[in-house]
Design a protein around this motif. Structure first.
Motif, PDB file in Angstrom:
ATOM      1  N   LEU A  49      43.973 -21.670  42.420  1.00  0.00           N
ATOM      2  CA  LEU A  49      43.686 -21.437  43.825  1.00  0.00           C
ATOM      3  C   LEU A  49      44.629 -20.345  44.297  1.00  0.00           C
ATOM      4  N   VAL A  50      44.089 -19.265  44.811  1.00  0.00           N
ATOM      5  CA  VAL A  50      44.910 -18.176  45.332  1.00  0.00           C
ATOM      6  C   VAL A  50      44.964 -18.333  46.846  1.00  0.00           C
ATOM      7  N   TYR A  82      39.706 -18.672  46.277  1.00  0.00           N
ATOM      8  CA  TYR A  82      40.620 -18.069  47.238  1.00  0.00           C
ATOM      9  C   TYR A  82      40.551 -18.868  48.527  1.00  0.00           C
ATOM     10  N   ALA A  83      41.676 -18.895  49.265  1.00  0.00           N
ATOM     11  CA  ALA A  83      41.687 -19.670  50.504  1.00  0.00           C
ATOM     12  C   ALA A  83      42.562 -19.032  51.565  1.00  0.00           C
ATOM     13  N   ASP A  84      42.166 -19.261  52.802  1.00  0.00           N
ATOM     14  CA  ASP A  84      42.967 -18.997  53.988  1.00  0.00           C
ATOM     15  C   ASP A  84      43.467 -17.553  54.120  1.00  0.00           C
ATOM     16  N   PRO A  85      42.571 -16.568  53.998  1.00  0.00           N
ATOM     17  CA  PRO A  85      43.046 -15.186  54.127  1.00  0.00           C
ATOM     18  C   PRO A  85      43.483 -14.871  55.555  1.00  0.00           C
ATOM     19  N   THR A  86      44.547 -14.102  55.673  1.00  0.00           N
ATOM     20  CA  THR A  86      44.996 -13.616  56.977  1.00  0.00           C
ATOM     21  C   THR A  86      44.010 -12.540  57.447  1.00  0.00           C
ATOM     22  N   VAL A 104      35.566 -17.877  48.636  1.00  0.00           N
ATOM     23  CA  VAL A 104      36.648 -17.770  49.621  1.00  0.00           C
ATOM     24  C   VAL A 104      36.466 -18.897  50.631  1.00  0.00           C
ATOM     25  N   PHE A 105      37.489 -19.728  50.781  1.00  0.00           N
ATOM     26  CA  PHE A 105      37.440 -20.863  51.696  1.00  0.00           C
ATOM     27  C   PHE A 105      38.374 -20.624  52.871  1.00  0.00           C
TER      28      PHE A 105
END
Length: 118
Positions: A49-50, A82-86, A104-105
């Motif tokens: 998880l990134v 991938y998760a929680d991108p700014t 992407v989550f």
């Protein structure tokens, strides 16, 4: 941009959680590639998880490094999400069309639940 990138790593069961912090750009993308090399020769997990919540900036070489990491881990049968991108990374993922093609989550919990359901 600066040469400021930190890579925080923790284990969550069978999932490795990678949290890059700072700027993932032309000057720092190599750090991610080195981490992947080390990870693949060490104790790799079936899922990665990134966590993008610590990235303040990403450019096209940084995005390419994230995609290369995904390809290399997937070649070893690992799942990468991938998760929680700014805001800035989220915008780049959206305008390149990758947000619709990559897992992407919005939150870490959503990403972890998706991995647990596999």
């Amino acid at each position: 941009m600066t040469d400021a990138l930190r890579l925080r790593v923790r284990s969550d069961g069978t999932t490795m959680v990678l949290r890059p912090e700072g700027e993932l750009d032309v000057n720092t993308a190599a750090q991610l590639r080195v981490w992947v090399d080390d990870y693949l020769t060490g104790d790799s997990r079936p899922a990665t998880l990134v966590d993008l919540s610590g990235l303040t900036f990403i450019d096209s070489p940084g995005l390419a490094a994230l995609l290369a990491m995904r390809r290399r881990l997937a070649d070893g049968d690992a799942v990468v999400v991938y998760a929680d991108p700014t805001p800035q990374p989220a915008r780049l993922l959206r305008i390149t069309g990758l947000a619709a093609r990559l897992p992407v989550f919005g939150t870490l919990d959503e990403a972890l639940r998706s991995l647990a359901a596999r």
